[in-house]
Design an enzyme around this catalytic site. Structure first.
Site, PDB file in Angstrom:
ATOM      1  N   GLU A  34      -6.254 -79.576 -78.543  1.00 37.61           N
ATOM      2  CA  GLU A  34      -6.940 -78.463 -77.869  1.00 37.61           C
ATOM      3  C   GLU A  34      -6.188 -78.056 -76.611  1.00 37.61           C
ATOM      4  O   GLU A  34      -5.612 -78.910 -75.952  1.00 37.61           O
ATOM      5  CB  GLU A  34      -8.354 -78.927 -77.457  1.00 37.61           C
ATOM      6  CG  GLU A  34      -9.154 -79.442 -78.631  1.00 37.61           C
ATOM      7  CD  GLU A  34     -10.376 -80.256 -78.197  1.00 37.61           C
ATOM      8  OE1 GLU A  34     -10.778 -80.155 -77.022  1.00 37.61           O
ATOM      9  OE2 GLU A  34     -10.912 -80.986 -79.040  1.00 37.61           O
ATOM     10  N   LYS A  87      -5.586 -77.496 -72.873  1.00 39.59           N
ATOM     11  CA  LYS A  87      -6.212 -78.094 -71.691  1.00 39.59           C
ATOM     12  C   LYS A  87      -6.524 -76.957 -70.722  1.00 39.59           C
ATOM     13  O   LYS A  87      -5.621 -76.389 -70.109  1.00 39.59           O
ATOM     14  CB  LYS A  87      -5.282 -79.133 -71.059  1.00 39.59           C
ATOM     15  CG  LYS A  87      -5.900 -79.889 -69.907  1.00 39.59           C
ATOM     16  CD  LYS A  87      -5.019 -81.075 -69.558  1.00 39.59           C
ATOM     17  CE  LYS A  87      -5.486 -81.895 -68.379  1.00 39.59           C
ATOM     18  NZ  LYS A  87      -6.141 -81.189 -67.288  1.00 39.59           N
ATOM     19  N   ASP A 118      -7.654 -74.893 -67.564  1.00 41.42           N
ATOM     20  CA  ASP A 118      -7.512 -75.181 -66.141  1.00 41.42           C
ATOM     21  C   ASP A 118      -8.709 -74.611 -65.377  1.00 41.42           C
ATOM     22  O   ASP A 118      -8.614 -73.614 -64.683  1.00 41.42           O
ATOM     23  CB  ASP A 118      -6.201 -74.576 -65.628  1.00 41.42           C
ATOM     24  CG  ASP A 118      -5.805 -75.187 -64.297  1.00 41.42           C
ATOM     25  OD1 ASP A 118      -6.471 -76.138 -63.857  1.00 41.42           O
ATOM     26  OD2 ASP A 118      -4.827 -74.711 -63.706  1.00 41.42           O
ATOM     27  N   TYR A 148     -16.446 -78.742 -75.291  1.00 40.47           N
ATOM     28  CA  TYR A 148     -15.456 -79.480 -76.068  1.00 40.47           C
ATOM     29  C   TYR A 148     -15.832 -80.912 -76.387  1.00 40.47           C
ATOM     30  O   TYR A 148     -15.059 -81.627 -76.991  1.00 40.47           O
ATOM     31  CB  TYR A 148     -14.073 -79.425 -75.435  1.00 40.47           C
ATOM     32  CG  TYR A 148     -13.985 -79.749 -73.950  1.00 40.47           C
ATOM     33  CD1 TYR A 148     -14.329 -81.003 -73.461  1.00 40.47           C
ATOM     34  CD2 TYR A 148     -13.526 -78.785 -73.053  1.00 40.47           C
ATOM     35  CE1 TYR A 148     -14.233 -81.295 -72.115  1.00 40.47           C
ATOM     36  CE2 TYR A 148     -13.419 -79.074 -71.697  1.00 40.47           C
ATOM     37  CZ  TYR A 148     -13.784 -80.323 -71.240  1.00 40.47           C
ATOM     38  OH  TYR A 148     -13.685 -80.603 -69.909  1.00 40.47           O
ATOM     39  N   LYS A 170       0.929 -82.460 -70.135  1.00 37.93           N
ATOM     40  CA  LYS A 170       0.851 -81.326 -69.215  1.00 37.93           C
ATOM     41  C   LYS A 170       2.136 -80.500 -69.234  1.00 37.93           C
ATOM     42  O   LYS A 170       3.223 -81.030 -69.499  1.00 37.93           O
ATOM     43  CB  LYS A 170       0.599 -81.826 -67.802  1.00 37.93           C
ATOM     44  CG  LYS A 170      -0.723 -82.581 -67.700  1.00 37.93           C
ATOM     45  CD  LYS A 170      -1.502 -82.117 -66.519  1.00 37.93           C
ATOM     46  CE  LYS A 170      -1.587 -83.192 -65.461  1.00 37.93           C
ATOM     47  NZ  LYS A 170      -2.420 -82.785 -64.342  1.00 37.93           N
ATOM     48  N   CYS A 192       3.311 -55.839 -33.677  1.00 37.56           N
ATOM     49  CA  CYS A 192       3.252 -55.459 -35.084  1.00 37.56           C
ATOM     50  C   CYS A 192       4.566 -54.798 -35.506  1.00 37.56           C
ATOM     51  O   CYS A 192       5.002 -53.844 -34.858  1.00 37.56           O
ATOM     52  CB  CYS A 192       2.089 -54.492 -35.310  1.00 37.56           C
ATOM     53  SG  CYS A 192       2.038 -53.843 -36.992  1.00 37.56           S
ATOM     54  N   CYS A 226       3.561 -50.911 -36.243  1.00 35.38           N
ATOM     55  CA  CYS A 226       3.098 -49.949 -35.240  1.00 35.38           C
ATOM     56  C   CYS A 226       3.322 -50.427 -33.808  1.00 35.38           C
ATOM     57  O   CYS A 226       2.954 -49.746 -32.859  1.00 35.38           O
ATOM     58  CB  CYS A 226       1.623 -49.630 -35.452  1.00 35.38           C
ATOM     59  SG  CYS A 226       0.544 -50.999 -35.008  1.00 35.38           S
ATOM     60  N   CYS A 244      -3.001 -57.398 -36.904  1.00 36.02           N
ATOM     61  CA  CYS A 244      -2.712 -56.206 -36.128  1.00 36.02           C
ATOM     62  C   CYS A 244      -4.046 -55.502 -35.900  1.00 36.02           C
ATOM     63  O   CYS A 244      -4.716 -55.100 -36.846  1.00 36.02           O
ATOM     64  CB  CYS A 244      -1.758 -55.295 -36.898  1.00 36.02           C
ATOM     65  SG  CYS A 244      -1.641 -53.665 -36.133  1.00 36.02           S
ATOM     66  N   CYS A 255      -2.243 -47.966 -37.671  1.00 33.68           N
ATOM     67  CA  CYS A 255      -1.040 -48.696 -38.059  1.00 33.68           C
ATOM     68  C   CYS A 255      -0.614 -48.209 -39.445  1.00 33.68           C
ATOM     69  O   CYS A 255      -1.388 -48.285 -40.401  1.00 33.68           O
ATOM     70  CB  CYS A 255      -1.342 -50.190 -38.096  1.00 33.68           C
ATOM     71  SG  CYS A 255       0.015 -51.164 -38.724  1.00 33.68           S
TER      72      CYS A 255
END
Ligand code: IVH
Length: 686
Positions: free
Chosen positions: A116, A118, A120, A230, A322, A415, A418, A431, A437
């Protein structure tokens, strides 16, 4: 009950059954029989009937999937059987050894593996009692986890009642499965978080975990989680009511009971077959609708499983192979900073290009000042870079490298877009020049014009960025001074489309206050908070005049949020833009609601035992609305325990701690005495 209501009850019952049937066809079998409109019509009819007959609403009605009342905290519960982890590794060698162990132990029995993907996501225990879903618990420490039933109930593919099948489900059934957020939903969730000025999730797994382990089921409902079952938790596979001899039978039964089971599945009797399926999964990985991190091989024969048993950590009959992590080593050529739509200033590493899992990576995220300092990343360093799914690559760590190192990175003081002085907010650098900006302006225009904002048709990313680049718009109010001629000169516009957008802009100058507040993109102010603020203050001017304490007195707004909203509204350049907007935009009058009375402020209530006069959810929601807290466990901070019949350990604990205990009747009387309309508590039917 009159005949009229029993007809209604029967119709409600029939609608619920039909909807459950179509949910299963749609979510699990992927074979809907009716179109969305027909489905919506069933749902609307059910909602209308339940609306007219609140006494017939049941927690397991499909109308309740959208999420019930928020909880005060997650309770913990023990698992029916321990939820173990998996033995795993990367590469074929360790699996060959596992396979050899299986063959030695089982000899003539031979081995057959169920293979099956795996998934995540996060592991969950689903408990069905008498065929009804009564509890969903996270893995936690393997022995006990957090009770997340209300959030799990929002998962559309999950039956709340098991289907009747040839193999009858045992009276107590504990199923193990994985909750995950499909990639498309993950992208949507992050897009919405960004639009609301919030930090996005780093990967789908965090998003799924963050959604399941929070208190508000309606938030969970807005994020379409999925689940695959499962396994059965061991205790049940041995019971007489579930006479299974193989995992294949178990999967078939889970499916027959209506549970979603992954169709991607294979069998193998040799290690080579396992590796073939592994390679196939690796090829499919980037086209699957969800994230996987390898494959799980499990013995099919349940008697063989019992023979092998488990260690404290994992069963000896299963093994996960894995995928190698999507990590590579590269060198940081330069560190630059980029300014996002919300003003967040993020350091970015420009890398010597490197291929990770088939994608060339030349930029990686360094997140924020604290992160970069903690990892101590400097220009010239050799670093490990990771690509997690579709997410932006990140610099994971520095690798010791010989030679002299560069100087430590320092965040710029101004920044880069700007030249405003940057501000530090916790680990983040921002900023503050929100509306002018240039790096922020395009995104802000798009957000301002979005569907939940001023809803201006024809003002998307492409148009907004031209308006900014050509300096036709330097701040939001300039939008309303554009002429049809200005617009016609843009790429992709002709006389008619320019006139239409011009008209849409002029019409948007009369709007509703929640739209205006949402459209401003104030940090932490999404659509819901915008609604709250609008109803509480009634106008932009009144909101701007409010001090942080007044903001904080609004429903659901804490002190941090109040301070951040206040700071945004009073930043001098923002204030100038808001002045201009107030002159140009008119909002429809809205009825201001006074603060609800908070007679239970400072009270922390625990409900325990079986309650008869009202449901626990109703009571908890009411306590919260009255300014109190409703929590699941008795502690020193608890001020009142409402105990129903057969209250157990919580009642004992309350006695130990000498906390006031009352029964339902006394609680209702207490509420009545402080002037609360208790009809609401008992659904109006007491
Ligand atoms: S079986 C005792 N099957 O992987 C064996 N686990 O790294 C029970 N997982 O905690 C697990 N997909 O959350 C099994 N098809 C699958 C799985 C799976 C993902 C997760 C599970 C477990 C973790 C271990």
């Amino acid at each position: 009950m009159t005949d009229g209501t029993s007809d209604v009850a029967a119709r409600i019952d029939s609608l619920r059954q039909q909807i459950a049937y179509h949910d299963h066809r749609y979510h699990v079998l992927d074979a809907p029989e009716i179109d969305d409109d027909t489905y919506d019509a069933l749902m609307n009819e059910l909602r209308a009937l339940e609306g007219a007959h609140p006494e017939l609403v049941r927690p397991e009605s499909p109308t309740q999937r959208v999420g019930g009342a928020p909880l005060a905290e997650l309770e913990t519960a023990g698992h029916v059987a321990p939820m173990l982890s998996l033995d795993s590794s990367v590469g074929e060698e360790a699996f060959r050894q596992f396979d050899a162990r299986m063959r030695r132990a089982l000899g003539d029995r031979g081995v057959r593996y169920s293979l099956e993907p795996k998934l995540d996501g996060l592991s969950i225990e689903l408990v069905y009692e008498g065929g009804r879903l009564t509890r969903a618990v996270t893995r936690g420490d393997g022995r006990q986890g957090e009770v997340v039933t209300a959030n799990v109930r929002t998962i559309g593919s999950l039956p709340w009642r098991l289907h009747r099948a040839e193999v009858e489900a045992p009276p107590l059934l504990a199923v193990r499965g994985e909750v995950f957020l499909p990639l498309e939903a993950f992208d949507d969730v992050n897009e919405r978080l960004l639009a609301d000025g919030k930090a996005p999730f780093a990967n789908p797994r965090n998003a799924a975990a963050g959604t399941i382990r929070q208190l508000d089921p309606s938030l969970a409902a807005s994020r379409p989680l999925a689940i695959y079952a499962y396994d059965l938790l061991e205790a049940d596979t041995t019971g007489p009511a579930a006479p299974f001899t193989s995992h294949g039978e178990v999967l078939a039964a889970l499916r027959d009971w209506g549970l979603p089971v992954n169709r991607d599945h294979a069998w193998a009797t040799e290690a080579e077959g396992v590796f073939t399926y592994f390679d196939e999964l690796a090829r499919q990985r980037d086209t699957l609708a969800y994230e996987i991190d390898g494959l799980v091989a499990k013995l099919d024969d349940l008697a063989a499983r019992r023979l092998l048993g488990s260690t404290a950590h994992h069963p000896r009959w299963a093994y996960a192979i894995k995928f190698p992590p999507r990590k590579e080593v590269s060198q940081v050529l330069r560190i630059v900073v980029s300014v996002g739509r919300t003003g967040a200033v993020t350091p970015v590493a420009l890398l010597r290009p490197v291929s990770i899992g088939g994608v060339t990576v030349s930029r990686a995220n360094l997140h924020n000042r604290e992160d970069i300092e903690r990892k101590d990343i400097r220009e010239g360093d050799v670093v490990r870079v990771e690509r997690a799914g579709d997410v932006i690559p990140q610099v994971v760590e520095r690798i010791e490298s010989p030679g002299e190192r560069g100087v430590p990175f320092r965040m710029p003081a101004y920044c880069p877009s700007c030249e405003s002085p940057l501000e530090q907010r916790g680990p983040f650098t921002v900023c503050p020049n929100a509306f002018e900006c240039p790096a922020q302006l395009t995104g802000r225009i798009v957000h301002f014009a979005s569907r939940r904002g001023l809803d201006i048709d024809g003002l998307g990313e492409r148009t907004a960025s031209q308006l900014v680049e050509r300096r036709l718009v330097r701040q939001l109010p300039d939008l309303f001074e554009l002429t049809p001629g200005d617009l016609e000169a843009l790429d992709g516009f002709a006389a008619l489309s320019a006139r239409n957008l011009h008209q849409a802009l002029q019409e948007a100058r009369r709007t509703e206050l929640p739209r205006l507040l949402y459209g401003l993109g104030i940090p932490e102010v999404g659509a819901a908070v915008a609604q709250t603020l609008a109803r509480r203050f009634g106008s932009l001017a009144a909101l701007r005049a409010a001090d942080p304490a007044a903001l904080e007195a609004s429903d659901g707004i804490g002190s941090v949020m109040a301070a951040s909203i206040h700071a945004f509204l009073h930043e001098p350049r923002n204030a100038a833009v808001l002045d201009a907007l107030e002159r140009m935009v008119e909002t429809e009058p809205i009825e201001v609601v006074e603060d609800a009375p908070q007679p239970l402020a400072g009270t922390t209530v625990v409900f325990t035992g079986s309650l008869e006069r009202f449901t626990r959810e109703h009571a908890q929601a009411l306590v919260q609305r009255l300014g109190g807290k409703a929590v699941g466990n008795v502690s020193k901070r608890t001020t009142l325990v409402v105990a129903g019949a057969d209250a157990g350990s919580k009642l004992r604990r309350a006695r130990e701690l000498e906390i006031e205990v009352v029964d339902e009747e006394a609680f209702v009387q207490h509420l009545a005495a402080i002037g609360v309309d208790t009809d609401e508590l008992t659904g109006g039917s007491a």
